[in-house]
Design a protein around this motif. Sequence first.
Motif, PDB file in Angstrom:
ATOM      1  N   LYS A 131      53.153  36.674  39.136  1.00  0.00           N
ATOM      2  CA  LYS A 131      52.474  37.532  39.374  1.00  0.00           C
ATOM      3  C   LYS A 131      50.955  38.154  38.356  1.00  0.00           C
ATOM      4  N   ALA A 132      51.310  38.292  37.446  1.00  0.00           N
ATOM      5  CA  ALA A 132      51.061  39.022  36.255  1.00  0.00           C
ATOM      6  C   ALA A 132      49.561  38.297  35.757  1.00  0.00           C
ATOM      7  N   MET A 133      49.931  36.790  35.902  1.00  0.00           N
ATOM      8  CA  MET A 133      48.995  35.875  35.509  1.00  0.00           C
ATOM      9  C   MET A 133      47.844  35.615  37.215  1.00  0.00           C
ATOM     10  N   ARG A 134      48.362  35.641  37.590  1.00  0.00           N
ATOM     11  CA  ARG A 134      47.424  35.476  39.172  1.00  0.00           C
ATOM     12  C   ARG A 134      46.841  36.476  39.227  1.00  0.00           C
ATOM     13  N   LYS A 135      46.613  38.131  38.778  1.00  0.00           N
ATOM     14  CA  LYS A 135      46.060  39.471  38.228  1.00  0.00           C
ATOM     15  C   LYS A 135      44.751  38.951  37.527  1.00  0.00           C
ATOM     16  N   GLN A 136      45.384  37.840  36.413  1.00  0.00           N
ATOM     17  CA  GLN A 136      44.603  37.682  35.292  1.00  0.00           C
ATOM     18  C   GLN A 136      43.381  36.737  35.528  1.00  0.00           C
ATOM     19  N   TYR A 137      44.189  35.669  36.397  1.00  0.00           N
ATOM     20  CA  TYR A 137      43.508  34.309  37.372  1.00  0.00           C
ATOM     21  C   TYR A 137      42.074  34.715  37.931  1.00  0.00           C
ATOM     22  N   ALA A 138      42.616  35.676  38.810  1.00  0.00           N
ATOM     23  CA  ALA A 138      41.456  36.684  40.000  1.00  0.00           C
ATOM     24  C   ALA A 138      40.561  37.281  38.975  1.00  0.00           C
ATOM     25  N   GLU A 139      40.603  37.776  38.250  1.00  0.00           N
ATOM     26  CA  GLU A 139      39.925  38.148  37.343  1.00  0.00           C
ATOM     27  C   GLU A 139      39.189  37.332  36.687  1.00  0.00           C
ATOM     28  N   PHE A 140      39.697  36.413  36.544  1.00  0.00           N
ATOM     29  CA  PHE A 140      38.257  35.376  35.534  1.00  0.00           C
ATOM     30  C   PHE A 140      37.452  34.823  36.524  1.00  0.00           C
ATOM     31  N   LEU A 141      38.255  33.980  38.116  1.00  0.00           N
ATOM     32  CA  LEU A 141      37.350  33.645  38.412  1.00  0.00           C
ATOM     33  C   LEU A 141      36.071  34.829  39.135  1.00  0.00           C
ATOM     34  N   ILE A 142      36.233  35.929  39.268  1.00  0.00           N
ATOM     35  CA  ILE A 142      35.365  36.262  39.956  1.00  0.00           C
ATOM     36  C   ILE A 142      34.608  37.248  38.612  1.00  0.00           C
ATOM     37  N   SER A 172      49.308  36.944  51.926  1.00  0.00           N
ATOM     38  CA  SER A 172      48.079  37.457  52.068  1.00  0.00           C
ATOM     39  C   SER A 172      47.684  38.704  51.895  1.00  0.00           C
ATOM     40  N   ASP A 173      48.379  39.655  52.118  1.00  0.00           N
ATOM     41  CA  ASP A 173      48.348  40.719  51.528  1.00  0.00           C
ATOM     42  C   ASP A 173      47.730  40.742  50.015  1.00  0.00           C
ATOM     43  N   GLU A 174      48.307  39.930  49.490  1.00  0.00           N
ATOM     44  CA  GLU A 174      48.143  39.681  47.752  1.00  0.00           C
ATOM     45  C   GLU A 174      46.408  39.109  47.547  1.00  0.00           C
ATOM     46  N   ILE A 175      46.446  38.027  48.852  1.00  0.00           N
ATOM     47  CA  ILE A 175      45.346  37.380  48.132  1.00  0.00           C
ATOM     48  C   ILE A 175      43.626  38.458  48.513  1.00  0.00           C
ATOM     49  N   GLN A 176      44.484  39.805  49.760  1.00  0.00           N
ATOM     50  CA  GLN A 176      43.463  40.365  50.173  1.00  0.00           C
ATOM     51  C   GLN A 176      43.255  41.399  48.755  1.00  0.00           C
ATOM     52  N   GLU A 177      44.008  41.750  48.098  1.00  0.00           N
ATOM     53  CA  GLU A 177      44.295  42.864  46.867  1.00  0.00           C
ATOM     54  C   GLU A 177      43.440  42.475  45.688  1.00  0.00           C
ATOM     55  N   LEU A 178      43.419  41.316  46.168  1.00  0.00           N
ATOM     56  CA  LEU A 178      43.260  40.076  44.229  1.00  0.00           C
ATOM     57  C   LEU A 178      41.742  40.213  44.276  1.00  0.00           C
ATOM     58  N   PHE A 179      41.949  39.557  46.138  1.00  0.00           N
ATOM     59  CA  PHE A 179      40.013  39.347  46.169  1.00  0.00           C
ATOM     60  C   PHE A 179      38.743  39.977  46.450  1.00  0.00           C
ATOM     61  N   SER A 180      39.622  40.910  47.913  1.00  0.00           N
ATOM     62  CA  SER A 180      38.684  41.603  48.907  1.00  0.00           C
ATOM     63  C   SER A 180      37.434  42.344  47.990  1.00  0.00           C
ATOM     64  N   SER A 181      37.455  42.294  46.546  1.00  0.00           N
ATOM     65  CA  SER A 181      36.773  44.052  46.819  1.00  0.00           C
ATOM     66  C   SER A 181      35.331  42.933  46.424  1.00  0.00           C
ATOM     67  N   HIS A 182      35.523  41.560  46.331  1.00  0.00           N
ATOM     68  CA  HIS A 182      34.414  40.732  46.122  1.00  0.00           C
ATOM     69  C   HIS A 182      34.276  39.678  47.096  1.00  0.00           C
ATOM     70  N   TYR A 183      34.843  39.328  47.559  1.00  0.00           N
ATOM     71  CA  TYR A 183      34.527  38.444  48.429  1.00  0.00           C
ATOM     72  C   TYR A 183      35.341  38.705  50.055  1.00  0.00           C
ATOM     73  N   SER A 184      34.762  38.121  50.890  1.00  0.00           N
ATOM     74  CA  SER A 184      34.841  37.926  52.320  1.00  0.00           C
ATOM     75  C   SER A 184      36.329  36.939  52.241  1.00  0.00           C
ATOM     76  N   ILE A 185      36.899  37.012  52.963  1.00  0.00           N
ATOM     77  CA  ILE A 185      38.228  36.087  53.120  1.00  0.00           C
ATOM     78  C   ILE A 185      38.379  35.637  54.400  1.00  0.00           C
ATOM     79  N   GLU A 186      38.291  34.174  54.862  1.00  0.00           N
ATOM     80  CA  GLU A 186      39.425  34.352  56.340  1.00  0.00           C
ATOM     81  C   GLU A 186      40.693  32.597  56.134  1.00  0.00           C
ATOM     82  N   LEU A 187      41.912  33.194  56.900  1.00  0.00           N
ATOM     83  CA  LEU A 187      42.633  32.224  56.930  1.00  0.00           C
ATOM     84  C   LEU A 187      42.145  31.693  58.176  1.00  0.00           C
TER      85      LEU A 187
END
Length: 219
Positions: A131-142, A172-187
């Motif tokens: 989990k902690a690395m997933r946050k780091q990974y999302a920040e890396f992509l952004i 899905s909640d985690e994807i929203q939490e990590l990425f919704s500040s920068h992306y539109s998200i569609e499942l």
Amino acid sequence: MEARFWEDKWENKVIGFNQSTVNPFLKEFGNYFKESTGDIFVPLCGKSIDMLYLQDQSKKNIIGSELVESAVIEFFNENSIDYQVQAKNSLKVYTSSNYQLIQGDIFQISKDQLQSVQWVYDRASIVALPKAMRKQYAEFLIQNVPQANIMFILFEYDDSKKLIGPPFSVTSDEIQELFSSHYSIELINSHQTEPKRPKFVEQNIKLISENTYILKPLT
Ligand SMILES: C[S@@+](CC[C@H](N)C(=O)[O-])C[C@H]1O[C@@H](n2cnc3c(N)ncnc32)[C@H](O)[C@@H]1O
């Protein structure tokens, strides 16, 4: 996960995540990559043959990131692709005419190495990270590929009784939490199967969803 964990997996050939055929959801939704006007980044790529499919479909360059050197060499050798190697700080860059695999820790890759990227293809990559690395990974992509669209093909299952992984469950909640500040998200797709791998069966996990998301940068 420590680097040693993945090095051991590759050394002992415990690589159940590696597919012998192209991922079915990539095949189903591969048209997205035909739109690409830039390169395609495949983080935590292993030696995935999805990279061959992406290159063939899009005719774009593939930039992969992989920690373990033997995986990178196996990708080129098993597909009979000649390559050259160049060291860049703590990384090694393996280059052929259509592929550039950057060997080393993804978090050491700089923004200028990824400026040509227009799509990111993540299959079983974010789910490889705790989990902690997933946050780091999302920040890396952004931070490093803010211009790029992302396709995620990831797993979601009930890990409330015991944390199992990798592959970890990414909701899905985690994807929203990590990425919704920068992306539109569609499942765009959710496919349920009964898991067969012993670590899921032992924990009585009856259902696993393989979810495909498309993320596009907000303008
Ligand atoms: C679950 S596998 C998925 C590989 C690939 N996406 C596929 O579909 O076959 C995760 C891969 O990420 C690599 N990896 C783990 N941590 C990494 C890091 N910090 N930087 C780059 N690669 C990493 C591992 O060596 C492993 O090959």
